[in-house]
Design an enzyme around this catalytic site. Structure first.
Site, PDB file in Angstrom:
ATOM      1  N   GLY A  32     -65.379  39.414  49.130  1.00  0.00           N
ATOM      2  CA  GLY A  32     -64.749  39.417  48.001  1.00  0.00           C
ATOM      3  C   GLY A  32     -63.852  40.902  48.049  1.00  0.00           C
ATOM      4  N   SER A  33     -63.126  41.099  48.960  1.00  0.00           N
ATOM      5  CA  SER A  33     -62.390  42.372  49.078  1.00  0.00           C
ATOM      6  C   SER A  33     -61.131  42.247  48.037  1.00  0.00           C
ATOM      7  CB  SER A  33     -61.760  42.563  50.506  1.00  0.00           C
ATOM      8  OG  SER A  33     -60.661  41.755  50.832  1.00  0.00           O
ATOM      9  N   SER A  49     -63.608  38.069  54.866  1.00  0.00           N
ATOM     10  CA  SER A  49     -64.854  37.969  55.577  1.00  0.00           C
ATOM     11  C   SER A  49     -65.873  37.321  54.506  1.00  0.00           C
ATOM     12  CB  SER A  49     -65.256  39.289  55.983  1.00  0.00           C
ATOM     13  OG  SER A  49     -64.466  39.782  56.893  1.00  0.00           O
ATOM     14  N   GLY A  50     -65.772  36.897  53.317  1.00  0.00           N
ATOM     15  CA  GLY A  50     -66.610  36.418  52.441  1.00  0.00           C
ATOM     16  C   GLY A  50     -67.181  37.853  51.654  1.00  0.00           C
ATOM     17  N   ASP A  55     -66.653  35.832  42.924  1.00  0.00           N
ATOM     18  CA  ASP A  55     -66.374  37.312  43.248  1.00  0.00           C
ATOM     19  C   ASP A  55     -66.218  38.327  42.133  1.00  0.00           C
ATOM     20  OD1 ASP A  55     -66.496  35.993  45.547  1.00  0.00           O
ATOM     21  OD2 ASP A  55     -64.645  36.528  46.447  1.00  0.00           O
ATOM     22  N   ALA A 107     -62.452  43.159  44.830  1.00  0.00           N
ATOM     23  CA  ALA A 107     -62.690  44.275  44.589  1.00  0.00           C
ATOM     24  C   ALA A 107     -61.699  45.282  44.537  1.00  0.00           C
ATOM     25  CB  ALA A 107     -63.686  44.803  45.934  1.00  0.00           C
ATOM     26  N   PRO A 162     -64.210  44.656  54.638  1.00  0.00           N
ATOM     27  CA  PRO A 162     -63.316  43.799  55.313  1.00  0.00           C
ATOM     28  C   PRO A 162     -62.690  42.906  54.711  1.00  0.00           C
ATOM     29  CG  PRO A 162     -65.575  44.574  56.657  1.00  0.00           C
ATOM     30  CD  PRO A 162     -65.689  44.647  55.158  1.00  0.00           C
TER      31      PRO A 162
END
Ligand code: PMV
Length: 311
Positions: free
Chosen positions: A100-101, A97-98, A145, A104, A94
């Site tokens: 780290g998308s 949302s914290g 992150d 990633a 998601p």
């Protein structure tokens, strides 16, 4: 076709106090992943497609501040290669949302490009490249992150007064189950960080006392995680949560989810990240995951993820 994947991350202990020089612990969420594929194009050019985000970016036309274009260009420069390429990006992490998308997705692109050109990059090199794009998302990123995600390892993080972070990877000795419940409330981290700052400016003694307590909890948690003493995590989460509440970053919605999850048998729980919304995390036993999930959904959670940390 070549591909690369990368995990998400979550802060387990120490948010907010970390801004004031105390340690924080963050862990990879290995079952929640972003993926990138790279294939050759017949036509000229490099295109990046992120269908989940509804985006198509052509490298030559892209804005200089576009993170996907930037990570692609930085990686090609680092590898000393170029070509006519199509890069496709998908992610089950998601956004905002914290988890780290952003880091990633960038990491997945770096790995897919390295794989395509049959080159290898170290975790340190990948982390460094991704940090450059994190600056586009976050201004002055902490480095948490990109480090957790590129190394796919738990880290202890301490921010030095000069601004840079001291990052120490460590092993989670025994895997454990984390249940993550989303309050469905978007709460910008900038605002809660600002409110904690105002509180600290008004009563530095009281806030320093809270941050000191959080630092001690984080140290205990790191020792417990490294020793496989996971039975201590629930209590440590409850203690960290009560300090976060004292900072003023909890909310009725967070407290409602926590109460529901703890009543349903979770060992412990706390908010994760900025607070006032976002996610609540629980340490649960396998047999309690379902009842806790049902209870938090009934209490208003909009999404629940059950995932293993460590191992
Ligand atoms: O929501 P996240 O995972 O990006 O964490 C925010 C953590 C804070 O300590 C509240 C802010 C910060 O910059 O460390």
């Amino acid at each position: 076709m070549s591909d690369g994947t990368a995990c998400g991350k979550i802060i387990l202990f120490g948010e907010h106090a970390v801004v004031y020089g105390r340690p924080a612990l963050a862990v990879p969420l290995s079952q929640l992943r972003a993926r990138a594929t790279v294939e050759a194009r017949v036509e000229d050019g490099i295109v990046i497609r992120a269908r989940d985000l509804g985006r198509e970016i052509w490298l030559l036309n892209s804005e200089l501040d576009d993170a996907l274009a930037t990570i692609t260009q930085l990686t090609l420069d680092k590898l000393g290669v170029t070509g006519n390429l199509e890069i496709n990006v998908t992610s089950e992490i998601p956004v905002a949302s914290g988890f780290g998308s952003g880091a990633a997705i960038s990491t997945a692109i770096v790995r897919a490009l390295a794989d395509y050109f049959e080159k290898s990059l170290t975790a340190e090199e990948i982390s460094g490249l991704v940090y450059e794009t994190e600056k586009l998302y976050h201004g002055t990123p902490s480095g948490i992150d990109n480090t957790v995600i590129a190394y796919e390892q738990a880290i202890r993080f301490v921010r030095r007064p000069t601004g840079e972070g001291e990052i120490t990877p460590f092993q989670v000795a025994q895997p454990f189950l984390l249940l993550i419940a989303n309050t469905g409330i978007a709460s910008p981290t900038k605002i809660t960080v600002g409110d904690v700052r105002s509180g600290w400016e008004k009563d530095a003694m009281a806030f320093e006392k809270i941050f000191y307590a959080v630092g001690a909890i984080v140290n205990e948690a790191q020792v417990a995680l490294a020793a496989g003493e996971n039975e201590k995590l629930g209590d440590l989460m409850r203690r960290n949560q009560s300090e976060l509440k004292a900072m003023g970053v909890s909310s009725p919605e967070i407290e409602r989810l926590l109460e529901a999850g703890l009543d349903a048998g979770a060992f412990g729980g706390k908010l994760s990240g900025g607070g006032r919304g976002g996610n609540v995390i629980f340490h649960v036993a396998e047999e309690n995951a379902e009842p806790v999930k049902r209870a938090v959904l009934e209490a208003g959670a909009v999404q629940v993820i059950v995932t293993t940390v460590g191992g």
